[in-house]
Write an enzyme that holds these catalytic residues in place. Structure first.
Site, PDB file in Angstrom:
ATOM      1  CE  LYS A 180      -1.793   1.524   4.027  1.00  0.00           C
ATOM      2  NZ  LYS A 180      -0.894   2.321   4.890  1.00  0.00           N
ATOM      3  CG  HIS A 210       0.604  -4.569   7.943  1.00  0.00           C
ATOM      4  ND1 HIS A 210       0.330  -3.300   7.563  1.00  0.00           N
ATOM      5  CD2 HIS A 210       0.674  -4.543   9.286  1.00  0.00           C
ATOM      6  CE1 HIS A 210       0.246  -2.525   8.629  1.00  0.00           C
ATOM      7  NE2 HIS A 210       0.454  -3.259   9.702  1.00  0.00           N
ATOM      8  CD  GLU A 248      -0.767   3.820  14.195  1.00  0.00           C
ATOM      9  OE1 GLU A 248       0.263   3.153  14.051  1.00  0.00           O
ATOM     10  OE2 GLU A 248      -1.214   4.571  13.319  1.00  0.00           O
ATOM     11  CG  ASP A 267      -1.257   5.682   6.880  1.00  0.00           C
ATOM     12  OD1 ASP A 267      -0.693   4.951   6.043  1.00  0.00           O
ATOM     13  OD2 ASP A 267      -0.843   5.815   8.049  1.00  0.00           O
ATOM     14  CG  HIS A 272      -4.347  -0.969   7.777  1.00  0.00           C
ATOM     15  ND1 HIS A 272      -3.881  -1.885   6.863  1.00  0.00           N
ATOM     16  CD2 HIS A 272      -3.330  -0.094   7.977  1.00  0.00           C
ATOM     17  CE1 HIS A 272      -2.633  -1.570   6.536  1.00  0.00           C
ATOM     18  NE2 HIS A 272      -2.285  -0.490   7.186  1.00  0.00           N
ATOM     19  CE  LYS A 372       0.479   7.427  11.867  1.00  0.00           C
ATOM     20  NZ  LYS A 372       0.906   6.024  11.850  1.00  0.00           N
TER      21      LYS A 372
HETATM   22  C1  BG6 Z   1       0.662   1.263   8.136  1.00  0.00           C
HETATM   23  C2  BG6 Z   1       0.491   2.752   8.179  1.00  0.00           C
HETATM   24  O1  BG6 Z   1       0.069   0.746   6.986  1.00  0.00           O
HETATM   25  O2  BG6 Z   1       0.065   0.699   9.298  1.00  0.00           O
HETATM   26  C3  BG6 Z   1       1.113   3.315   9.437  1.00  0.00           C
HETATM   27  O3  BG6 Z   1       1.092   3.335   7.035  1.00  0.00           O
HETATM   28  C4  BG6 Z   1       0.534   2.636  10.655  1.00  0.00           C
HETATM   29  O4  BG6 Z   1       0.925   4.718   9.520  1.00  0.00           O
HETATM   30  C5  BG6 Z   1       0.632   1.123  10.524  1.00  0.00           C
HETATM   31  O5  BG6 Z   1       1.285   3.059  11.778  1.00  0.00           O
HETATM   32  C6  BG6 Z   1      -0.112   0.438  11.647  1.00  0.00           C
HETATM   33  O6  BG6 Z   1       0.182  -0.923  11.618  1.00  0.00           O
HETATM   34  P1  BG6 Z   1       0.468  -1.744  12.942  1.00  0.00           P
HETATM   35  O7  BG6 Z   1       0.658  -3.143  12.480  1.00  0.00           O
HETATM   36  O8  BG6 Z   1       1.677  -1.127  13.563  1.00  0.00           O
HETATM   37  O9  BG6 Z   1      -0.744  -1.552  13.787  1.00  0.00           O
END
Ligand code: BG6
Length: 523
Positions: A180, A210, A248, A267, A272, A372
């Site tokens: 992505k 992911h 986060e 993002d 996600h 964030k």
């Molecule tokens: C990514 C985003 O795809 O996923 C990031 O670009 C984000 O900004 C991240 O922090 C979050 O993934 P995880 O696995 O850390 O929760």
């Protein structure tokens, strides 16, 4: 195409499933070999796959990048990064490197310096791969991993096809993994799909998200479809609303340039957050076949009621962090981050309320929030059930009944909890909210896992269930496009509007308060 039922119970990283077999031999080519993703996630995941005995002896890893270096230098750099990552609590959770496994992988690595825009890069790559077919037993199977900036996705795929590297014949497979962001809005996602589908078949394309590599996300399907208990409750008759949170405690770190043109909505949401939504809300597929699962996911995202005009602004909230304190440390405001415009209007927080227009969910609001530099790192799906009638408790000490919640904890502290009321011991009727809690770590041995292991293995065995099909990606963008359009034409809220280390902007609370609801606490 292989379906997930072939090896349904496997947990790649832990090696708990004795019956899972190594993937077929292949050469995996990683474009962006000197980049962050390669070092932090892809190579550690490959190492975990070696430990779990999931790579064939005919596996080979080719790194391609612009930087001039030899294979030895690339290998040495990765060895150092792996060593440095040990015990630091990042994505690579191992507390030591097994030297035999690492050597196994390191011995199968080579590096090719090349410019992605230059056709000779692909010609030289082709020669190198042909050589490996002879010397390393890769079987002529190639997996191209695009760990590169999104503006190169289309070009790289076109060059690979032009160099004849994507042609599948005599049982050899050729696949490409695309990271992505897949597009920047609906129009660009469609254009990118059209561009790559000109030269590739859909079955050759693995659009990665992911979040789908997380065991807890995959487990949502097991929870819903392997248990008779929950399905009768999983609908508008029983459910009041659903909250999906991905909060986060990191800021934008060194990604200011990327984040400035992306923001929290692009993002996290069409990818996600919608994966979490789709897993929670999709109808049962008829099988675990990749297309059956992806079809049901596309359907539910397509059923999101389109945001219309002013409603897109009313039902969405954007925020940007100010300076504050996160996990005890002072942090600067987003506008002070490197590579960020000091007057930036990019959002670092997003929340919305959406409706799914189908028989199961009509009238049930889904609230999404992500940000964030929030108070706590916490990703969960919280399902709130309708309240029981109070009448029976009139005349008792119980002043009000608390609702039942089912909480799917995605990370950290992975697990599932069911909150309900219980009578407190004693002569009078008093209630407390108690929780039945399943924690992964109590039941299963969790081995180091970056989340990419299952996804890489799935690409090699040709199982696309956990990857986005073209229509999945487009449905996600389609749903958020009215918000992007509305924002583009409306004044930005006065940013910054939440302190780092907090719960996000006040408007996010108001979004729920309007209907007498509140976010679950992040404390
Ligand atoms: C990514 C985003 O795809 O996923 C990031 O670009 C984000 O900004 C991240 O922090 C979050 O993934 P995880 O696995 O850390 O929760």
């Amino acid at each position: 195409m292989a379906g997930r039922q072939d090896r349904r119970t496997k947990t790649v990283s832990t090696g708990q499933d004795e019956s899972a077999v190594p993937a077929p031999p292949c050469a995996m080519v990683i474009f962006g070999a000197a980049g962050d993703l390669t070092k932090r996630l892809v190579v550690p995941a490959l190492y975990n796959l070696v430990n779990a005995k999931r790579l064939a002896s005919g596996f080979h890893l080719v790194g391609v990048d612009l930087a001039a270096k030899t294979s030895d230098e690339w290998r040495k750099g990765l060895t150092d990064t792996m060593q440095d990552a040990v015990g630091h609590g990042g994505e690579f959770q191992a507390d030591q490197i097994d030297q035999t496994s690492w050597r196994w992988l390191a011995d199968r690595m080579s590096y090719l310096q090349g410019d992605l825009n230059d056709p000779t890069t692909y010609r030289r790559l082709g020669e190198h791969l042909a050589e490996l077919d002879k010397t390393s037993g890769t079987g002529g199977n190639y997996l191209f991993y695009l760990a590169i900036a999104d503006r190169f996705f289309g070009t790289t795929v076109a060059h690979l096809a032009a160099a004849d590297l994507m042609k599948e014949n005599n049982g050899k497979w050729r696949r490409v993994v695309i990271e992505k962001p897949f597009g920047h809005d609906l129009a660009s996602a469609k254009a990118l799909n059209a561009e790559i589908l000109k030269v590739l078949k859909e079955q050759q394309i693995y659009r990665i998200d992911h979040f789908l590599g997380k065991e807890t996300v995959q487990n949502i399907m097991a929870l819903r479809f392997a248990n008779g208990l929950f399905e009768p409750l999983w609908n508008r008759e029983q459910i009041d609303h659903v909250q999906i949170t991905a909060s986060e405690t990191v800021g934008v770190e060194h990604r200011g340039k990327f984040y400035e043109r992306t923001g929290a909505l692009r993002d996290m949401v069409p990818n996600h957050m919608f994966q979490l939504l789709a897993m929670t809300a999709m109808e049962p597929p008829t099988s675990f076949d990749a297309d059956a699962v992806r079809g049901k996911k596309a359907e539910v995202i397509e059923a999101i009621r389109p945001f219309k005009g002013a409603q897109a602004l009313r039902d969405s909230v954007r925020g940007q962090y100010d300076a504050g304190t996160v996990e005890g440390k002072p942090v600067r405001a987003y506008r002070q981050e490197p590579d960020v415009d000091p007057a930036s209007n990019t959002e670092t927080f997003f929340a919305c309320r959406l409706k799914i227009d189908n028989w199961r969910w009509a009238g049930v609001p889904f609230y999404l929030r992500t940000g964030k530099y929030m108070r706590r790192r916490w990703t969960e799906i919280a399902v709130r059930f309708h309240q029981a009638p109070y009448a029976l408790f009139r005349g008792t000490h119980v002043e009000r009944l608390h609702p039942n919640w089912m909480i799917l904890r995605i990370q950290p502290d992975e697990g599932i909890a069911l909150e309900f009321a219980a009578k407190r011991p004693g002569p009078s009727v008093k209630l407390s909210t108690v929780s039945m809690d399943f924690a992964y770590k109590t039941f299963f041995k969790m081995a180091p896992n970056t989340g990419y292991e299952t996804l890489l293995y799935d690409c090699m065995i040709g199982d696309a269930t956990l990857f986005q099909r073209a229509d999945n990606v487009e449905a996600g963008w389609q749903a958020v496009q009215p918000i992007l359009d509305a924002w583009a034409n409306a004044p930005t809220p006065a940013f910054p509007n939440y302190a780092a280390g907090g719960n996000g902007p006040a408007a996010a609370d108001e979004l729920l308060a309007r209907s007498g609801r509140a976010w679950r606490s992040l404390d």
